[in-house]
Motif scaffolding. Structure first.
Motif, PDB file in Angstrom:
ATOM      1  N   ILE A 174       0.855  -1.194   0.000  1.00  0.00           N
ATOM      2  CA  ILE A 174       0.000   0.000   0.000  1.00  0.00           C
ATOM      3  C   ILE A 174       0.884   1.234   0.000  1.00  0.00           C
ATOM      4  N   ALA A 175       0.751   2.083  -1.020  1.00  0.00           N
ATOM      5  CA  ALA A 175       1.520   3.321  -1.088  1.00  0.00           C
ATOM      6  C   ALA A 175       0.712   4.452  -0.462  1.00  0.00           C
ATOM      7  N   GLY A 176       1.164   4.907   0.706  1.00  0.00           N
ATOM      8  CA  GLY A 176       0.479   6.007   1.387  1.00  0.00           C
ATOM      9  C   GLY A 176      -0.011   5.623   2.761  1.00  0.00           C
TER      10      GLY A 176
ATOM     11  N   ALA B 100      -2.817   4.539  -2.171  1.00  0.00           N
ATOM     12  CA  ALA B 100      -3.588   5.343  -1.219  1.00  0.00           C
ATOM     13  C   ALA B 100      -3.011   6.755  -1.176  1.00  0.00           C
ATOM     14  N   MET B 101      -2.505   7.192  -2.311  1.00  0.00           N
ATOM     15  CA  MET B 101      -1.927   8.523  -2.444  1.00  0.00           C
ATOM     16  C   MET B 101      -2.989   9.486  -2.973  1.00  0.00           C
ATOM     17  N   SER B 102      -2.694  10.778  -2.932  1.00  0.00           N
ATOM     18  CA  SER B 102      -3.638  11.760  -3.448  1.00  0.00           C
ATOM     19  C   SER B 102      -3.765  11.595  -4.958  1.00  0.00           C
ATOM     20  N   VAL B 103      -4.858  12.092  -5.504  1.00  0.00           N
ATOM     21  CA  VAL B 103      -5.126  11.878  -6.928  1.00  0.00           C
ATOM     22  C   VAL B 103      -4.066  12.528  -7.808  1.00  0.00           C
ATOM     23  N   ASP B 104      -3.507  13.653  -7.393  1.00  0.00           N
ATOM     24  CA  ASP B 104      -2.481  14.315  -8.196  1.00  0.00           C
ATOM     25  C   ASP B 104      -1.213  13.476  -8.281  1.00  0.00           C
ATOM     26  N   VAL B 105      -0.839  12.824  -7.190  1.00  0.00           N
ATOM     27  CA  VAL B 105       0.344  11.967  -7.185  1.00  0.00           C
ATOM     28  C   VAL B 105       0.081  10.703  -7.995  1.00  0.00           C
ATOM     29  N   VAL B 106      -1.112  10.149  -7.865  1.00  0.00           N
ATOM     30  CA  VAL B 106      -1.470   8.969  -8.644  1.00  0.00           C
ATOM     31  C   VAL B 106      -1.326   9.251 -10.132  1.00  0.00           C
ATOM     32  N   LYS B 107      -1.851  10.387 -10.574  1.00  0.00           N
ATOM     33  CA  LYS B 107      -1.777  10.732 -11.997  1.00  0.00           C
ATOM     34  C   LYS B 107      -0.324  10.845 -12.461  1.00  0.00           C
ATOM     35  N   ALA B 108       0.531  11.400 -11.614  1.00  0.00           N
ATOM     36  CA  ALA B 108       1.934  11.580 -11.988  1.00  0.00           C
ATOM     37  C   ALA B 108       2.675  10.258 -12.095  1.00  0.00           C
ATOM     38  N   LEU B 109       2.255   9.256 -11.314  1.00  0.00           N
ATOM     39  CA  LEU B 109       2.977   7.988 -11.273  1.00  0.00           C
ATOM     40  C   LEU B 109       2.339   6.886 -12.115  1.00  0.00           C
ATOM     41  N   LEU B 110       1.258   7.203 -12.817  1.00  0.00           N
ATOM     42  CA  LEU B 110       0.627   6.177 -13.649  1.00  0.00           C
ATOM     43  C   LEU B 110       1.597   5.679 -14.723  1.00  0.00           C
ATOM     44  N   PRO B 111       1.759   4.373 -14.890  1.00  0.00           N
ATOM     45  CA  PRO B 111       2.593   3.849 -15.974  1.00  0.00           C
ATOM     46  C   PRO B 111       2.038   4.289 -17.329  1.00  0.00           C
ATOM     47  N   SER B 112       2.912   4.547 -18.275  1.00  0.00           N
ATOM     48  CA  SER B 112       2.480   4.995 -19.603  1.00  0.00           C
ATOM     49  C   SER B 112       1.554   3.977 -20.255  1.00  0.00           C
ATOM     50  N   GLU B 113       1.739   2.695 -19.938  1.00  0.00           N
ATOM     51  CA  GLU B 113       0.915   1.645 -20.530  1.00  0.00           C
ATOM     52  C   GLU B 113      -0.551   1.746 -20.091  1.00  0.00           C
ATOM     53  N   TRP B 114      -0.814   2.402 -18.989  1.00  0.00           N
ATOM     54  CA  TRP B 114      -2.184   2.510 -18.481  1.00  0.00           C
ATOM     55  C   TRP B 114      -2.892   3.782 -18.943  1.00  0.00           C
TER      56      TRP B 114
END
Length: 472
Positions: A5-7, A272-286
């Motif tokens: 779990i991240a966060g 379990a990170m904030s939505v802004d961090v999630v968007k930044a870390l999304l793999p390019s494949e997704w």
């Protein structure tokens, strides 16, 4: 089953807690050196606490209250008198109260409104009540459908007097979402009103008896670790590693303080990170997947939390107060409302500056100077005199991206906890759950994510048993 779990905010810790209850082994990875995420707190050089936000707990927080009960720490909530208190800008220093009687809902809230003659005329009260009827009678489906309108638009459609907006809803909107009624989805305040009207003690307020980090988050960590789970600080997520089929292979963790990078492998993974961090870390494949593309419609709202220590007592009110200021949202004298912060002789005001978008890049000195001008209106008896109250010290805590911005139409962008990726899940108050961007919403999202992971594991186990039986 191992679950990474991240966060380590409330969403991540709640998810881990309920995973341990289901017999799984969570590994919580927090990027910072402090627990809590959006409820984090720190001590200054004098040993005084300062927090990310002014955190009030409501009786309409069933999942939070259940969590505290399960941890055996429900006595750490200091419940206040059942009332809502508003300042009156046109009468500096005067407070207006909505005292809620101990009778069944929704009569208790209705009576509190009828009894208050400081802010609304009888005609305005009647228009207010008639305007709210659809939300009460038609329920949550109606409330969610109103996401297409801003709160101000909804009020006008219902024929509710403009003064009700200026007197009540501007304060409520800024307190709930940190933005003004013309910018916030009508769904948010209507959801809160529904809870307050349907639950006898829904609008009753409590404060934690100390810092959220020590008094709320640490007990969750102790519970998790006592049952075999792990919680690690200073473990920032660097990259989500993928298998060839697009599922998650591991969390790459950036090493800090000279430590090497490492990979945490598990059976399932949770952001379990904030939505802004999630968007930044999304793999390019997704990024081409519609589920994840919708996240672009969400972003965190800027929030500024202020702490001001004075040389004397400014108030004796043991409650959350709505400032009804253009600059400030809600405030409390934490030297009165919080046991650990108690000081019989001097005040520590904790205040929320909202909306904060025009202030987030200003200096602390500019923010405090503007805040002090507002305090002169709230406490005229202590300022502008021959012996004015003196500010001993202050702390400004800025969160450039806090809970998601609850703008009209944002409900359509909020994702489920279950993603199209078989072993990847989401938790956070921005995910879809009925309590929106709040502490209650964060806890519920973590609980729902844990339930989804456990359900998927159960389904996989049953499928494996079935396959083995077929093979034999």
């Amino acid at each position: 089953m191992r679950v990474a779990i991240a966060g380590a905010g409330l969403a991540g810790l709640a998810c881990a807690k309920y995973l341990t209850d289901a017999g799984h082994t969570p590994i919580v990875l927090e990027s910072r050196d402090v627990l809590g995420g959006l409820v984090a707190a720190w001590k200054d050089a004098d040993g005084d606490w300062y927090e990310t936000g002014l955190h009030a707990f409501f009786g309409a927080y069933p999942n939070m209250l259940q969590l505290l009960k399960e941890l055996g720490i429900e006595d750490r909530l200091q419940w206040k008198q059942h009332t809502l208190i508003f300042n009156q800008p046109d009468k500096p220093g005067v407070l207006s109260r909505f005292d809620v009687p101990d009778i069944p809902s929704p009569l208790n809230v209705i009576v509190s409104i009828l009894r208050n003659n400081d802010m609304l005329t009888w005609e305005q009260k009647i228009r207010f009540a008639v305007g709210l009827l659809p939300a009460i009678v038609r329920g949550q489906k109606y409330v969610e459908d109103m996401d297409q309108y801003s709160l101000l638009e909804w009020l006008r459609r219902q024929g509710i007097d403009e003064r009700v907006n200026s007197d009540i809803f501007i304060a409520a909107s800024k307190a709930l979402t940190f933005i003004n009624p013309e910018d916030v989805s009508a769904t948010v305040p209507l959801t809160a009103l529904n809870r307050f009207l349907q639950e006898r003690y829904g609008s009753k307020i409590a404060f934690l008896d100390g810092s959220p980090t020590e008094r709320l988050c640490q007990p969750i960590v102790d519970y998790i670790e006592a049952r075999g789970g792990q919680v690690h600080l200073k473990k920032p997520l660097k990259q989500i590693l993928l298998n060839e089929d697009g599922s998650v292979r591991g969390f790459s963790i950036r090493g800090l303080d000279g430590a090497p990078d490492e990979v945490i492998a598990a059976d399932a993974y949770v952001s379990a990170m904030s939505v802004d961090v999630v968007k930044a870390l999304l793999p390019s494949e997704w990024r081409s997947i519609e589920f994840f593309q919708k996240l672009d419609g969400l972003e965190g709202v800027p929030v500024i939390n202020l702490h001001l220590w004075f040389d004397r007592k400014l108030t004796d009110v043991d409650q959350l107060l709505f400032s009804r200021s253009d600059l400030l949202s809600v405030y409390a004298d934490m030297s009165i409302t919080c046991k650990e912060y108690a000081d019989p002789d001097r005040s520590m005001l904790e205040l929320v500056l909202a909306p904060a978008k025009d202030w987030i890049d200003k200096s602390d000195e500019e923010i405090i100077a503007a805040t002090m001008k507002e305090l002169e209106k709230l406490f005229p008896q202590h300022f502008g005199t021959e012996n004015p109250a003196q500010l001993r010290k202050y702390k400004v805590v800025k969160t450039p991206r806090s809970v998601y911005t609850a703008a009209p139409g944002s409900q359509a962008y909020r994702p489920d906890q279950v993603t199209p990726i078989s072993n990847f899940f989401l938790a956070g108050s921005y995910t879809m759950q009925r309590y929106l961007g709040s502490m209650e919403g964060a806890v519920l999202s973590g609980k729902l994510a844990a339930a989804a992971i456990d359900s998927r594991e159960t389904q996989l186990s049953h499928a494996t048993v079935k396959d083995l039986a077929t093979a034999s």
